[in-house]
Design an enzyme around this catalytic site. Structure first.
Site, PDB file in Angstrom:
ATOM      1  N   ARG A  24       0.829  -1.209   0.000  1.00 10.16           N
ATOM      2  CA  ARG A  24       0.000   0.000   0.000  1.00 10.16           C
ATOM      3  C   ARG A  24       0.864   1.260   0.000  1.00 10.16           C
ATOM      4  O   ARG A  24       0.598   2.194  -0.752  1.00 10.16           O
ATOM      5  CB  ARG A  24      -0.967   0.006   1.183  1.00 10.16           C
ATOM      6  N   ASN A  42      -6.064  -2.953   1.863  1.00 13.63           N
ATOM      7  CA  ASN A  42      -6.029  -4.404   1.994  1.00 13.63           C
ATOM      8  C   ASN A  42      -7.453  -4.926   2.028  1.00 13.63           C
ATOM      9  O   ASN A  42      -8.337  -4.298   2.606  1.00 13.63           O
ATOM     10  CB  ASN A  42      -5.338  -4.822   3.294  1.00 13.63           C
TER      11      ASN A  42
END
Length: 96
Positions: A24, A42
């Site tokens: 990320r 996620n």
């Protein structure tokens, strides 16, 4: 100063070993460098989802880069589909 509304956007799902490998943070860094807006998060399934928008070349560049990801990621698949742009997004965020 008025903000340009993006005309190109994709929703993306990345599978493989993509959580707990800084995927990320890497995505946000690359998106910011490319001048894109959107988000990354996620998923409970172990995958990573992203929404990226901006100019076509930069969006497509990031989608292609998802296949490599950050150093220790092991990407198995990248699925993307066109999405309507979201003019309310003006940064690239990591969603929790």
């Amino acid at each position: 100063m008025s903000q340009t509304v993006p005309d190109y956007a994709k929703s993306v799902k990345i599978t493989g070993r993509v959580q707990s490998v800084a995927f990320r943070a890497w995505t946000r860094s690359r998106a910011t460098t490319l001048g894109l807006t959107g988000w990354v998060r996620n998923d409970p399934t172990g995958s990573v989802s992203a929404f990226v928008q901006g100019d076509r070349a930069s969006v497509d560049t990031l989608v292609e880069e998802f296949w490599s990801g950050p150093g220790v990621a092991a990407v198995r698949d990248v699925q993307s589909q066109f999405s309507p742009p979201d003019p309310s997004l003006n940064t690239f965020e990591i969603q929790r």
